[in-house]
Design a protein around this motif. Structure first.
Motif, PDB file in Angstrom:
ATOM      1  N   GLU A 140       4.119   6.376  12.660  1.00  0.00           N
ATOM      2  CA  GLU A 140       3.925   4.928  12.804  1.00  0.00           C
ATOM      3  C   GLU A 140       5.236   4.170  12.760  1.00  0.00           C
ATOM      4  N   GLU A 188       0.772   3.742  16.075  1.00  0.00           N
ATOM      5  CA  GLU A 188       0.561   4.757  15.046  1.00  0.00           C
ATOM      6  C   GLU A 188      -0.568   5.730  15.374  1.00  0.00           C
ATOM      7  N   ASP A 233       2.423   6.998   4.232  1.00  0.00           N
ATOM      8  CA  ASP A 233       2.297   5.710   4.945  1.00  0.00           C
ATOM      9  C   ASP A 233       2.510   4.615   3.910  1.00  0.00           C
ATOM     10  N   ASP A 241       5.565  -1.521   7.412  1.00  0.00           N
ATOM     11  CA  ASP A 241       4.487  -0.536   7.508  1.00  0.00           C
ATOM     12  C   ASP A 241       5.000   0.613   8.356  1.00  0.00           C
ATOM     13  N   SER A 242       5.198   1.775   7.753  1.00  0.00           N
ATOM     14  CA  SER A 242       5.686   2.909   8.537  1.00  0.00           C
ATOM     15  C   SER A 242       5.153   4.212   7.961  1.00  0.00           C
ATOM     16  N   THR A 243       4.863   5.152   8.864  1.00  0.00           N
ATOM     17  CA  THR A 243       4.324   6.455   8.456  1.00  0.00           C
ATOM     18  C   THR A 243       5.202   7.575   8.990  1.00  0.00           C
ATOM     19  N   PHE A 275       0.859  -1.192   0.000  1.00  0.00           N
ATOM     20  CA  PHE A 275       0.000   0.000   0.000  1.00  0.00           C
ATOM     21  C   PHE A 275       0.888   1.233   0.000  1.00  0.00           C
TER      22      PHE A 275
HETATM   23 ZN    ZN Z   1       0.732   2.273   7.986  1.00  0.00          ZN
END
Ligand code: ZN
Ligand code: ZN
Ligand code: ZN
Length: 377
Positions: A352, A338, A233, A245-247, A203
């Motif tokens: 996040e 997050e 994100d 998964d990191s924001t 994503f």
């Molecule tokens: Zn995320």
């Protein structure tokens, strides 16, 4: 998969443990179709298709897998070929569901209950029900969650590698954000960068200006403007099968002081929640750690989602850090932290990181700076 020997041992013990857990729950057999549960148990990364592929695990017999004849060789080439799993292939004119029933020894209807993996297609669930109408079907999650929720040392290392991979993408985001570019153009570049260190991008959220107020914005044709807040994100799946998964939140030039003040509270909320991770803390208590800090600053109503979700072979899995979840953290549990705040059509922010609970607190898998990143350009 680098060292096959260790992995075969790990899959053998996972198979044995799943059979024992199923037996504990009076489940006669665990039926697993292609997806993360099959990969977890056997290392077989099969694609879910209309033809039935189904691993069957039961306490009193060796596991077997029913596969279409045309996929027999790829099944054998997977780690399944090295495990003690009988490969039962079916030809195009056979009914594979009847075959599962027969192989289970259920022709005289002695089986009471089977567990089905959570991702099994409804068509297959219903076909299994038709083939064995007197057998109760229960969710396989009752077996699989207990295993997958606590990551082994190998899995923790894999999640750290996934974290480093997405960090290296975030390190390049400032170079991609330019006034006049669209979110979609930036998203395309991010897709390329994510794929460099991952098997695939899962994503890509580039929420700019008013779009930053939508937590699941993805990308649009909106053009970046001076003064925009941009929430990025991103996540993907590595070649080892683990998710990142990191924001991080960016500002195009000097941000509004009101936003900066709120962001500082957010950063404190996120850091305090990470510092509060330890075995025994409930999921809802950890959610409250972040939420209370935002609420005390008058931002609680703007934090419209849970604090985090588990991660592993899937980017969203147990445990969920949400009010009402009294599950206690235990070593090996991996999840996001997050918190965010979102003002409709104006701006939003989120920070996040993925963390793993250990006896000594959180192992943090994402380590990019968490300050609001101010981009000139
Ligand atoms: Zn995320
Ligand atoms: Zn989400
Ligand atoms: Zn997340």
């Amino acid at each position: 998969v680098t060292d096959t020997i260790d992995h075969v041992g790990e899959f053998r013990s996972r198979l044995a443990r799943s059979a024992a857990l199923a037996a504990d729950q009076d489940i006669d057999a665990l039926l697993v179709t292609p997806g993360p549960d099959l990969f977890y148990l056997t290392g077989y990364n099969a694609v879910a298709l209309e033809r039935l592929t189904c691993l069957v695990v039961a306490a009193d017999r060796d596991p077997f897998i029913v596969v279409p004849m045309l996929e027999r060789s790829s099944t054998l080439a997977s780690p399944i070929g090295e495990l003690d799993i009988d490969i039962v292939s079916w030809t195009e004119t056979e009914n594979p569901y009847d075959l599962v029933n027969a192989m289970l020894g259920n022709l005289d209807e002695t089986i009471g209950r089977v567990a089905l993996d959570d991702r099994m297609w409804a068509a297959k669930v219903l076909a299994l029900r038709s083939a064995m109408p007197h057998v109760e079907q229960v969710p396989g999650n009752s077996v699989m969650r207990e295993m997958r929720i606590r990551k082994s040392n190998y899995e923790i290392a894999a999640l750290q590698r996934a974290g480093a991979a997405i960090d290296s993408v975030h390190a390049q985001v400032s170079d991609l954000l330019r006034v006049g570019r669209t979110e979609a153009e930036i998203g395309k570049d991010l897709n390329t960068l994510i794929q460099a260190d991952h098997e695939r991008a899962d994503f890509i959220i580039v929420g700019s200006g008013p779009n930053s107020s939508s937590p699941h914005a993805e990308t649009s044709q909106r053009v970046l403007h001076p003064g925009d807040i941009v929430v990025v994100d991103i996540g993907g799946t590595t070649g080892e099968g683990y998710c990142s998964d990191s924001t991080r939140t960016y500002a195009m030039g000097e941000p509004d002081p009101e936003f900066v003040a709120a962001y500082e509270v957010l950063q404190r909320a996120q850091a305090t929640a990470v510092a509060a991770v330890r075995p025994g803390v409930t999921c809802e208590a950890l959610d409250a750690v972040a939420r209370d800090i935002l609420t005390d600053a008058g931002l609680g109503d703007l934090f419209v989602h849970r604090t985090g979700h588990g991660i592993g072979l899937e980017s969203h899995e147990d445990p969920y850090l949400v009010e009402g979840n009294s599950m206690r953290l235990a070593p090996g549990m991996a999840f996001s932290i997050e918190p965010g705040f979102y003002v409709d059509r104006k701006w939003g922010a989120r920070i996040e990181d993925i963390v793993v609970c250990s006896d000594n607190g959180a192992i943090v898998c994402n380590n990019r700076p968490r300050e609001l990143a101010i981009v000139e350009g």
